[in-house]
Each structure stands twice: as structure tokens, then as C-alpha cells.
Scaffold this active site. Structure first.
Site, mmCIF file in Angstrom:
data_model
loop_
_atom_site.group_PDB
_atom_site.id
_atom_site.type_symbol
_atom_site.label_atom_id
_atom_site.label_comp_id
_atom_site.label_asym_id
_atom_site.label_seq_id
_atom_site.Cartn_x
_atom_site.Cartn_y
_atom_site.Cartn_z
ATOM 1 C CG HIS A 175 29.715 22.192 20.190
ATOM 2 N ND1 HIS A 175 30.676 22.215 19.197
ATOM 3 C CD2 HIS A 175 28.622 21.633 19.636
ATOM 4 C CE1 HIS A 175 30.179 21.693 18.100
ATOM 5 N NE2 HIS A 175 28.928 21.328 18.338
ATOM 6 C CG HIS A 237 32.795 17.080 17.766
ATOM 7 N ND1 HIS A 237 33.115 17.921 18.804
ATOM 8 C CD2 HIS A 237 32.459 17.889 16.733
ATOM 9 C CE1 HIS A 237 32.974 19.180 18.423
ATOM 10 N NE2 HIS A 237 32.583 19.174 17.167
ATOM 11 C CE LYS A 333 32.173 19.943 7.975
ATOM 12 N NZ LYS A 333 31.381 20.817 8.861
#
Length: 477
Positions: A175, A237, A333
Site C-alpha cells: 500500500h 515498504h 515500532k
């Protein structure tokens, strides 16, 4: 959206989080822009009927800000549900034929695998065995990441896919590639000669790509402890953004030409040295607005887990353009803030002409910050003279913001789903790209060494600066 023809959009895993948060709202927005019609068939193992699925879909649309009679009417008219049983996709054949007859569809079909990766092989094989891999119109298979968990499994999955589908039917979705700002990397480089002329080893000292997430792993502990940051983010990504930054100009803007140049970049990267990798794992800490528990305390995570939630890697693209220029990738994260930025640090002038106090050089290296999310845009930092100060220089940013010029940007999934329906593979990942990326990161995906701890709300372990050769991170320093 034009020229697609009416289509049946089949979502495997239709009762899951991805379908609710991304796919159904994106399909609703797309359907509003086309008179041709998009019929949605949700597929899952859950005990539901059409009415139950439509109710769940209406709630998902409301959560995305699409409320009212129009959204409810769209769900009633265009959404259907099929409970999949032990027989696999074969039982769907009659249902699909009935829907296509009812809605007068021509046989154009999308099969979207929005399900756990472990279910990919059985579903793909089932589609082939049932004959759903071919249709009177066109058929397209969409596969979410992660595509395999290492090079060997990615090869096996590619082999399975190619037994039942042609490569031009397959859309491996990332995405990030649907974000307008990621696509703008090509426009920025190849339509602005002032930058392209400086986009090489003679003018660039270092390229940094940072994808920082303020959120922790949350409720995905069971999945994440088997994946880790290398599989979840680095191999997909960040690698895709790297290829767009480093690639040569394609001969055209076709999918084939762009993919060919991206693949050349991946094949030009030298093996990752062990001392050029720093892995980390977050402990408890404070992120903006709240306390965050440490990774090992999450449900589904081994209390002694060595799964990394942070990675910093130094790479070298061994080709004519980039020889000697380090590309430093960093992602994690529970970081200090959510941001995705590409920072290009240019080489300093060969001779210092302006000196500050203590006879030190006043000038700094120019830097270009390409912000992909949030606050999308770019910032070019240059040196200017401070009025009234002999030799006094100050770094001044020149800025462009997408929101200021264009307002809200299109949703990435909406862009990608429109491309799938159009048959445009430009923003999707080819089988060869997947395997080339795994060749790079396989050795560190299961490194086995304990990750460096870092507190939630920080910019990662301090040891990550070691791969900068004495420098400082452009983002978060």
C-alpha cells in the site's frame, strides 16, 4: 475511473480488519465515481448471510465517515456474502455465476486475498482447481504482503501462483506504493532536471530513508512475533521506496519499464554486512499521550522473545550512479513520532569560504527532505547570509506542502484498487522484485542475536548511530 467494465470484486477474509478499515470504504468511494458497477462478494469462514455482512459493511463505512442512506443503499444493492467451507473456493463457482447473471456482469473478476499468509497457498490452489483462475472476461489475483517469510517460501509461493495464474494477472500489493507522495518521487526526479542532475555520487553524500511508527504492535503480537520488523517493513515498504529513489530513468512510464529499473537497483545492492545492521526491540515507555507497555509483555509474544521491532541497515548500490554513496534504512515500532521521510544529504563545497567563531566552517551540507507521511511535501535546506554578520550563515528551509496546494490526498488503497480494476500493474510488485528483496534480507531476518532494547517513545537504540560513521540521523536527532 473509466474503461474497466463492470466487475465482481471477491474479498477473501471479508470479515477481517483490512476489509473493514480499508477495502470496503475504498470500494464504496470508487463505486461512487463509476457508472459501470462494482459488485462485491465477501468470502469468509464466519457464519453470516448477506444481511449480516451488509450490516457489518455499513458499520465499517460509518466508521470511515460514510454514513446515510446512500451508503446503506450501496450495501444492500451491491454487497453479497459467501461462507467458505472445507471444500475451499470450489463451492463458490455457482454463487459467482448466479451473481454475474443477476447483475449482468461480463465475467471480469478480482480475487483479493485479505487473509493470513498461511491461507494463501490453499486459496490460490483452490481457485485454480475450480477453474476460477480463468473467466469469460479478465481475472486478477491480488495478494497482500508479506509475500513469503524468506527467499525459499517466496519462491515456492511464486511457483504456486504461476501454476494457476499468468504474471500479468497477479497484483502483489504494497500500500505504500499507492501513496501520492511515493509516486511523486518519480515525478520529482525525472521532470525536474535541477535535481536529477545532482542525483548521483558526485553530489550526494548519503541517503536516509526513515519509516517510524508511533504505534506499538498492539493486538498483533502473535503474528508479529513470527514476523518481526525485517519481514513486516524492511523487505517490503522501505525496499520499494529505496528502488524509486535509486532507479535510473525508465524508457517509458509503463509498468514493465519501471519494474525493470527497480529490479536493476535490487540486483546492484551488495550483500548486507553484519556490522552494518542494528536491530532493536522496544521496552515500556511514554509515547505521545500515553504509557506504552514493552513488546515482551504483549499477548501472543514470547516473554523471552528476540524478535526485533526496530532495524537500521546500511546498504550500498554498486552501480555507476551510486558507487560509494551509503543508503541508510531505518524503521521501528513505538518510535517518538509517526513519519516517513527520505533525506538526501548533498556533499559540502570542496573549499570552505565562510568561517564562523573559532575559525570553524560556517556552511552546512544542503539537505532535501521528502516527507511521504504525514504533512506530505518537501523541504530543501540551503545556506543564506545573516544580515549584518560578516561570514554569518544560517540554514533556511524552502518548503512545499501538498495540503497547502491540493488539499486532502487520495487514499492509497483507493488508488491501488482503481489500478487493479484498470489493469495497471505499475504500482505493484513483480515476482522477481520479491525474490531479489528476500535475497538481501534473508540473512538478517533470523539473525538470532539479541536485539538492542530501546524505550517506547524514543528514536530507537543509541547503537543505531554506529552505522552512520560518526554522523547523526537527519530525522530525530
Amino acid at each position: 475511473m473509466t474503461g474497466t467494465g463492470p466487475a465482481l470484486f471477491v474479498i477473501f477474509g471479508a470479515t477481517g480488519d483490512l476489509a473493514a478499515r480499508q477495502l470496503l470504504p475504498a470500494l464504496y468511494r470508487l463505486a461512487a465515481g463509476t457508472p459501470e458497477g462494482i459488485v462485491v462478494l465477501g468470502v469468509a469462514t464466519r457464519e453470516l448471510d448477506d444481511a449480516g455482512f451488509r450490516s457489518r459493511a455499513a458499520a465499517a463505512l460509518a466508521a470511515a465517515g460514510h454514513q446515510g442512506d446512500h451508503a446503506a443503499a450501496w450495501c444492500r444493492e451491491w454487497l453479497h456474502f459467501h461462507r467458505i467451507g472445507p471444500e475451499g473456493p470450489g463451492g463458490m463457482v455457482d454463487r459467482i455465476r448466479d451473481l454475474e447473471e443477476h447483475h449482468r456482469l461480463s465475467g471480469n473478476r478480482v480475487f483479493y486475498l485479505a487473509m493470513p499468509p498461511g491461507a494463501f497457498p490453499g486459496t490460490i490452489a483452490g481457485l485454480g482447481a475450480s477453474g476460477l483462475n480463468r473467466s469469460p472476461g479478465w481475472t486478477r489475483l491480488v495478494i497482500e504482503k508479506p509475500f513469503g517469510r524468506d527467499l525459499e517460501s517466496a519462491r515456492h509461493l511464486n511457483d504456486l501462483v504461476h501454476r494457476h495464474f499468468d504474471e500479468d494477472q497477479v497484483y502483489r500489493i504494497d500500500h505504500y506504493l499507492g501513496k501520492e507522495t511515493v509516486q511523486n518521487l518519480l515525478v520529482f526526479r525525472f521532470t525536474n532536471p535541477i535535481f536529477e542532475a545532482s542525483w548521483n555520487r558526485d553530489r550526494v553524500a548519503r541517503v536516509e530513508i526513515t519509516v517510524a511508527e508511533a504505534d506499538g504492535v498492539g493486538e498483533r503480537g502473535r503474528y508479529y512475533d513470527q514476523a518481526g520488523v525485517v519481514r513486516d517493513m524492511l523487505q517490503s515498504h522501505l525496499t520499494q521506496v529505496l528502488t524509486l529513489v535509486a532507479m535510473e530513468a525508465p524508457v517509458s512510464m509503463s509498468a514493465e519499464a519501471i519494474r525493470a529499473e527497480k529490479l536493476k537497483v535490487l540486483r546492484s545492492i551488495s550483500p548486507v554486512a553484519a556490522d552494518q545492521v542494528v536491530l532493536g526491540q522496544y521496552t515500556s515507555g511514554v509515547v505521545p499521550g500515553r504509557e506504552m507497555p514493552g513488546y515482551r509483555s504483549l499477548d501472543g509474544v514470547d516473554p523471552a522473545s528476540a524478535t526485533p521491532t526496530f532495524a537500521a541497515v546500511r546498504l550500498h548500490v554498486e552501480n555507476w550512479r551510486w558507487q560509494g554513496v551509503p543508503f541508510v534504512l531505518r524503521t521501528g515500532k513505538a518510535m517518538a513520532e509517526r513519519t516517513t521521510q527520505v533525506v538526501v544529504t548533498f556533499r559540502p563545497p570542496p573549499i570552505c569560504l565562510f568561517h564562523g567563531p573559532g575559525d570553524g566552517c560556517s556552511s552546512q551540507s544542503d539537505r532535501l527532505y521528502l516527507t511521504l507521511q504525514p504533512d506530505e511535501g518537501f523541504r530543501l535546506e540551503i545556506e543564506v547570509k545573516v544580515p549584518g554578520e560578516a561570514g554569518g550563515l544560517r540554514t533556511i528551509p524552502l518548503r512545499f506542502g501538498y495540503a497547502d496546494e491540493f488539499g486532502a490526498l487520495p487514499d492509497a488503497y483507493e488508488t491501488l484498487l482503481a489500478d487493479i480494476l484498470r489493469g495497471d500493474q505499475t504500482l505493484f510488485v513483480h515476482a522477481d522484485e520479491v525474490e531479489a528483496a528476500w535475497r538481501l534480507f534473508d540473512p538478517i531476518a533470523d539473525a538470532g542475536s539479541p536485539p538492542h532494547p530501546y524505550p517506547a517513545g524514543s528514536w530507537g537504540p543509541a547503537d543505531a548511530a554506529d552505522i552512520l560513521d560518526g554522523g547523526r540521523w537527519a530525522v530525530g536527532s
